[in-house]
Scaffold this motif. Sequence first.
Motif: not given
Length: 297
Positions: A247-261
């Motif tokens: 799901q695009p909204a969840i994918a965006q959340g995952m990308v933001e999560m890994y970006a913060s790592v």
Amino acid sequence: MKIVLTGSLGHIGLPLAQLLHHHDLTIVTSKEDRTAAIKALGATPAVGSIEDADFLTRTFTGADLVYTMIPPFVSYFDPNVDLYAECQKVADNLTQAIRQAGVKRVIHLSSIGAHLEHGSGLIKLHYNVEQALNTLADADITFMRAVGFYYNLYAFIGLIKQQGIMASNTGGDDIATWVAPSDIAAAIADEITLPAAHRRVRYVVSDELTCNETAQIIGEAIGKPGLQWIALPNEQYLQGLIAAGMQPAIAQGMVEMYASVHEGVLQADYLKNRPAEFGKVKVKDFAKDFANAFAAK
């Protein structure tokens, strides 16, 4: 001690129940067919849904301690689900049930990064849960902030087979912190033996390496020495997740999560409060399980 465990006999629930067999245990499960296994552990099954606040209240009543968690009950590939709203609903149900049942001590499975209100992507779910539980003025709460689960690495099997790499929008020399469910269970069991504190945060980690060091160990275990973990641009990784059906909204959340790592934001509080003792299961130990799964895929 009368203890109620949510999470059924999952990755953490089963080893935790085994460690707590000498207590008066009740285990919450949504599956009727789990009752025999729960009874075999000497525990009492409570069959119902964590989305049912009345059921939770009845189950929690009389408990000296309740262990709570948000189970993985939502598919990231469901185009219609509102992940944040669903998790908030469970958090509110747990909070309501704990308050109405008069539970005085809670241990909650949270996540690294749960101190962040913004910029953590999917980890915002855990921030929201902690905030809900923090409204329980009469309860002592320990937040067990686990780092990345080893079994999340299984998601790379297909990519390794197809392209010979591991890749996400974190990688290379970025810090990679890992934890085994059995080590989380051991930490929870230990926490139960400690005097209660009104609020306590406890990080749980088994091993801490870089992404490439993790990849190297995995690669050696599967016969691919030199395996690398490539850090992709955010947009490239996002499009890959969406193309895979997430799901695009969840994918965006995952990308933001890994970006913060990648940016060092997610793990900043962990690094300030790194536990003195790590768990027993190291990446080299998990790599054996990974190799078996890789061969079987």
